[in-house]
Design a protein around this motif. Structure first.
Motif, mmCIF file in Angstrom:
data_model
loop_
_atom_site.group_PDB
_atom_site.id
_atom_site.type_symbol
_atom_site.label_atom_id
_atom_site.label_comp_id
_atom_site.label_asym_id
_atom_site.label_seq_id
_atom_site.Cartn_x
_atom_site.Cartn_y
_atom_site.Cartn_z
ATOM 1 N N LEU A 1 -41.377 66.790 10.375
ATOM 2 C CA LEU A 1 -40.613 65.959 11.298
ATOM 3 C C LEU A 1 -39.233 65.652 10.724
ATOM 4 O O LEU A 1 -38.223 65.716 11.433
ATOM 5 N N GLY A 2 -39.194 65.332 9.426
ATOM 6 C CA GLY A 2 -37.918 65.032 8.791
ATOM 7 C C GLY A 2 -36.959 66.203 8.827
ATOM 8 O O GLY A 2 -35.752 66.026 9.036
ATOM 9 N N VAL A 3 -37.496 67.407 8.663
ATOM 10 C CA VAL A 3 -36.646 68.606 8.734
ATOM 11 C C VAL A 3 -36.112 68.781 10.149
ATOM 12 O O VAL A 3 -34.927 69.070 10.357
ATOM 13 N N LYS B 1 -31.838 55.914 11.504
ATOM 14 C CA LYS B 1 -31.654 55.691 12.937
ATOM 15 C C LYS B 1 -32.197 56.870 13.741
ATOM 16 O O LYS B 1 -32.623 56.708 14.893
ATOM 17 N N GLU B 2 -32.194 58.068 13.137
ATOM 18 C CA GLU B 2 -32.727 59.244 13.828
ATOM 19 C C GLU B 2 -34.224 59.096 14.083
ATOM 20 O O GLU B 2 -34.711 59.426 15.164
ATOM 21 N N PHE B 3 -34.934 58.578 13.087
ATOM 22 C CA PHE B 3 -36.373 58.391 13.233
ATOM 23 C C PHE B 3 -36.671 57.303 14.262
ATOM 24 O O PHE B 3 -37.562 57.450 15.105
ATOM 25 N N ALA B 4 -35.929 56.203 14.214
ATOM 26 C CA ALA B 4 -36.131 55.123 15.185
ATOM 27 C C ALA B 4 -35.883 55.621 16.607
ATOM 28 O O ALA B 4 -36.651 55.327 17.531
ATOM 29 N N THR C 1 -39.418 48.348 13.944
ATOM 30 C CA THR C 1 -39.296 47.588 12.697
ATOM 31 C C THR C 1 -39.200 48.573 11.539
ATOM 32 O O THR C 1 -40.079 49.424 11.387
ATOM 33 N N PRO C 2 -38.151 48.501 10.707
ATOM 34 C CA PRO C 2 -38.040 49.430 9.568
ATOM 35 C C PRO C 2 -39.302 49.363 8.708
ATOM 36 O O PRO C 2 -39.682 48.285 8.245
#
Length: 223
Positions: free
Chosen positions: A65-67, A97-100, A121-122
């Motif tokens: 997912l991170g990639v 912010k990309e993940f949120a 929530t972080p």
């Protein structure tokens, strides 16, 4: 061999490799390991809020997912599908912010046909405890319609195991990505409280009738 000829030979060889194996592709997904999970709960103090906690299944899925979000380098996933997870991956992905934005796009909540506004929530430890999202709806929630599409955009074979209030359970899939959950708060809770009050009133009435009957019987005996 002249340099020009050597360069041409390398270019030809590279073209052959690409033709056989294909060009480097975006990070591949691994949907057949541990499934991701979501937990849907009501907020006891805020009946208009629906709480969702998302947690990845396998840590390699977190790297993939991170990639795909551009947060990790492409070389963390090889052409043969091997994924190299590192503990720092969660720390990189979690506060981004990309993940949120990804969570808010892939996990949505509606109540009475109206969309609820989500706030991520972080996460303190994305790998272990996942990420929490609070969805604020226009009014107190009785039934929440929750859609979960995380990771199925990478591979439709992903599954999500979900739990809800009262031990309710469901499985989200690519072709069944929405489920209705009855929450203990909001309108459902109010209806339950109204029913309890009505039952109490009926029982109280029956007790009064019984007490009156006993008094009448005692007076008749004295008479």
């Amino acid at each position: 061999m002249p340099l020009r000829g050597l360069a041409g030979g390398l270019a030809t060889a590279l073209a052959c490799v690409v033709a056989v194996f294909g060009a480097p592709a975006p990070a591949g997904a691994h949907p057949f390991g541990d499934p991701q999970t979501v937990a849907i709960t009501a907020d006891p103090g805020r009946p208009e809020v629906v709480r969702v906690r998302w947690k990845v299944g396998g840590l390699d899925d977190l790297t993939v997912l991170g990639v795909n979000l551009g947060l990790l380098p492409q070389d963390r996933v090889l052409l043969d599908g091997a994924v190299f997870y590192q503990p720092a991956d969660a720390a990189t992905i979690g506060p981004s912010k990309e993940f949120a934005a990804y969570l808010l796009e892939q996990v949505t909540v509606t109540s009475d046909g109206r969309a609820c506004t989500g706030t991520v929530t972080p996460p303190d430890d994305l790998a272990k405890t996942g990420a929490g999202i609070d969805y604020t709806c226009p009014k107190a929630v009785g039934v929440a319609s929750v859609a979960v599409r995380t990771l199925t955009d990478l591979n439709p074979a992903y599954r999500t195991l979900a739990t809800g209030p009262g031990g309710a359970r469901a499985v989200y899939t690519d072709d069944a990505d929405t489920h209705d959950w009855t929450l203990s708060g909001g309108a459902a809770g109010q209806a339950g409280r109204r029913a309890a009050v009505q039952i109490a009133v009926v029982l109280g009435g029956l007790l009064l009738v019984a007490a009156a009957y006993v008094l009448v019987r005692k007076r008749k005996r004295r008479a």
